[in-house]
Design a protein around this motif. Structure first.
Motif, PDB file in Angstrom:
ATOM      1  N   SER A 135       0.616 -11.323   1.444  1.00 49.58           N
ATOM      2  CA  SER A 135       1.266 -11.725   2.493  1.00 49.58           C
ATOM      3  C   SER A 135       1.811 -10.367   3.170  1.00 49.58           C
ATOM      4  CB  SER A 135       2.668 -12.355   2.115  1.00 49.58           C
ATOM      5  OG  SER A 135       3.485 -11.308   1.126  1.00 49.58           O
ATOM      6  N   ASP A 136       1.766  -9.031   2.576  1.00 47.05           N
ATOM      7  CA  ASP A 136       1.811  -7.897   3.417  1.00 47.05           C
ATOM      8  C   ASP A 136       0.802  -7.629   4.504  1.00 47.05           C
ATOM      9  OD1 ASP A 136       3.838  -7.459   1.972  1.00 47.05           O
ATOM     10  OD2 ASP A 136       2.741  -5.831   0.638  1.00 47.05           O
TER      11      ASP A 136
ATOM     12  N   GLU B 138      -3.412  -2.897   4.350  1.00 46.18           N
ATOM     13  CA  GLU B 138      -3.759  -4.085   3.443  1.00 46.18           C
ATOM     14  C   GLU B 138      -5.139  -4.417   3.566  1.00 46.18           C
ATOM     15  OE1 GLU B 138      -2.094  -5.671   0.765  1.00 46.18           O
ATOM     16  OE2 GLU B 138      -0.991  -3.847   1.001  1.00 46.18           O
TER      17      GLU B 138
ATOM     18  N   ASP C  18       0.676  -1.096   8.693  1.00 44.53           N
ATOM     19  CA  ASP C  18       1.181  -1.858   7.429  1.00 44.53           C
ATOM     20  C   ASP C  18      -0.060  -2.901   7.253  1.00 44.53           C
ATOM     21  OD1 ASP C  18       2.981  -0.075   6.794  1.00 44.53           O
ATOM     22  OD2 ASP C  18       4.740  -1.770   7.568  1.00 44.53           O
ATOM     23  N   VAL C  19      -0.392  -3.615   8.213  1.00 40.29           N
ATOM     24  CA  VAL C  19      -1.279  -4.745   8.245  1.00 40.29           C
ATOM     25  C   VAL C  19      -2.889  -4.196   7.957  1.00 40.29           C
ATOM     26  CG1 VAL C  19      -2.557  -6.469   9.556  1.00 40.29           C
ATOM     27  CG2 VAL C  19       0.022  -6.199   9.802  1.00 40.29           C
TER      28      VAL C  19
END
Ligand SMILES: C[C@H](NC(=O)[C@@H](N)CCCCN)C(=O)O
Length: 518
Positions: free
Chosen positions: A277-278, A342, A338-339
């Motif tokens: 989900s991160d 990941e 952050d996306v």
């Protein structure tokens, strides 16, 4: 002279969007399988060799001359009917493939496999002729206007389809149910066919206008048509033989790898298949919409970098526009940091950045070829980069070297096509280009048939004593030998590019000269 629809810039670009949607959706369907290879193996109970067989079947009709036959049919029937029939065939093939994995024909492995292959064969017939038809349509509307830009944008839409297909398919197949990923991809082709039907009204209107103003219609222009005499001339031309072989070997090292790249990253570096989900960016609560939004923005930045500074005459304006776009781009990366961090640990998302990168780099290398020439030399460099990329991704095990390999692959995948396709236009007269591209795509499909299947077969073979453990999730596929095999293709590509350079010296097409000197 009386004006026609194509004299309106707004209508030309609207037409480009309508017809490029077909490239977007068919490239999506062609390549999304790579994002869910592992899920397909588990969901359908198939091996890597069988996955490779499904991918390879896309080319079966084309290896026996379907693209050339499709080109002849396109000449006879014209854009409208041929577009509907071949676009319809790619849609039909996609529906059959989606029905096959949904178990409509039977839910045992061999039935699903056979119908998946039938679907891909039919899809492959339609898809390649659609590519030729779309290029022909661009020439019809953009000749004398922004043709190179329109072609670059058109390929950009295709690459966006490849990237989004690979990146979004695992989200659509959440929970291991692969069927929604197939249905979605098939529906996309259906939607793009609706766009094509809308285009047909413009096509009818422009043909009427051209007839009224005495301009020959598409059906009457016969210099573009396929002739066997041209074909014979082409395949006895030394430079054309080398560039066609280069097209076969180079694309055999790239397109099949894309179908395995996410799985390679998952197995070699322990990347994930499904996104945590991160790494999700939600729009209206939807991760799929969020991913689509990120990709569309990437496309806009890619095109802006390569096209906006070029549109200005003064160097100061060029630099200023470049700085503005760079600042906006850095802001975009910062907001999504952050996306993206990941994504760089997720197989399908990371692999999808390869076709995405080409949207930025291909026009840049295209303009270098225009200004400086050196097309054959650049093809040699691009091929050498492939060798580096595949050595990094096979014999070495460091993930940073892996990223470097992927970047090199992205640069090679931009550099060689940017130099290759305009070079064909130097070797072959403009009115014979359709025949030349059809012949090159046929050669290309021979190589793709072998390597889509070959990588999977070799993967199963070299891992034959560990397959049970791999299926049980106890160990991973070792990709070293299959990827090393692709490094060898890079060596052969570099040699073919060198031979092309030598042949060009003898025949004098000027592949190493800037285009502006013409
Ligand atoms: C222009 C070229 N197109 C092709 O090579 C097509 N024959 C096949 C497209 C397959 C899409 N994965 C290209 O895309 O560089």
């Amino acid at each position: 002279m009386q004006k026609t629809l194509r004299d309106s810039a707004a209508l030309r670009w609207l037409v480009l969007i309508l017809i490029s949607s077909l490239l977007f959706s068919t490239y999506w369907f062609y390549d999304f399988y790579g994002g869910i290879k592992g899920l397909m193996e588990r969901g359908m109970g198939i091996s890597s060799e069988e996955y490779g067989r499904i991918m390879s079947s896309t080319t079966y009709a084309n290896v026996v001359g379907m693209i050339i036959l499709g080109g002849i049919i396109l000449d006879r029937w014209g854009i409208r009917l041929a577009g509907l029939v071949f676009g319809g065939l790619s849609f039909l093939g996609a529906i059959i493939s989606a029905a096959a994995v949904a178990g409509w024909f039977g839910d045992d492995k061999s039935t699903m496999l056979i119908w998946s292959i039938v679907g891909r064969i039919i899809f492959g017939i339609g898809m390649e002729v659609v590519c030729v038809m779309v290029t022909r349509t661009i020439v019809k509307w953009f000749m004398g206007y922004e043709m190179a830009l329109a072609m670059a944008l058109n390929i950009g839409f295709g690459r966006l389809g490849t990237a989004m297909g690979m990146a979004v398919a695992p989200d659509l197949a959440a929970g291991g149910f692969i069927s929604p990923a197939f249905s979605f991809a098939a529906i996309l082709i259906g939607i793009s066919l609706v766009f094509f039907i809308i285009y047909i009204f413009f096509d009818i209107k422009i043909d009427k206008q051209r007839a009224e103003s005495g301009i020959v219609t598409e059906e009457e222009v016969d210099e573009e048509k396929f002739r066997f005499a041209d074909f014979k001339k082409l395949i006895t031309n030394r430079s054309f033989i080398y560039i066609a072989l280069l097209c076969m070997v180079f694309y055999s090292a790239v397109f099949p790898l894309l179908a395995y790249a996410p799985d390679l990253l998952v197995n070699k570096y322990g990347f994930s298949y499904e996104m945590g989900s991160d790494g999700e960016f939600l729009i209206f609560g939807s991760a799929i919409l969020g991913t689509a939004f990120i990709f569309v923005l990437l496309l806009i930045f890619g095109l802006s970098f390569s096209m906006v500074p070029r549109a200005f005459k003064s160097n100061t304006h060029k630099l200023l526009s470049f700085l503005v776009i760079s600042t906006l781009f850095l802001g975009y990366v910062y907001v999504l940091r952050d996306v993206f961090s990941e994504w760089l640990l997720n197989g399908p998302k990371t692999a999808s950045l390869i076709p995405m990168g080409t949207i930025l780099f291909t026009p840049i290398f295209g303009s270098i070829v225009d200004k400086k020439g050196k097309a054959a030399t650049l093809m040699m460099i691009g091929s050498a980069l492939l060798v580096f990329a595949y050595l990094s991704l096979s014999v070495f095990n460091h993930v940073y070297l892996g990223y470097l390999g992927l970047i090199s692959l992205g640069i090679a995948f931009s550099l060689v096509p940017a130099a290759m396709w305009p070079a064909v236009a130097r070797i072959v007269a403009e009115n014979r280009l359709g025949t030349a591209y059809g012949t090159m795509f046929t050669f290309q499909n021979w190589g793709l048939a072998a390597f889509f299947w070959g990588i999977g077969a070799l993967l199963d073979f070299v891992n034959r004593y560990r397959l049970a453990d791999i299926e049980a999730g106890l160990t991973n596929y070792d990709y070293t030998i299959p990827v090393l095999m692709l490094a060898l293709l890079g060596v052969i590509s570099a040699w073919l590019a060198y031979k092309l350079k030598q042949a060009d010296k003898l025949q004098g097409y000027g592949l190493e000269n800037p285009h502006t000197s013409n």
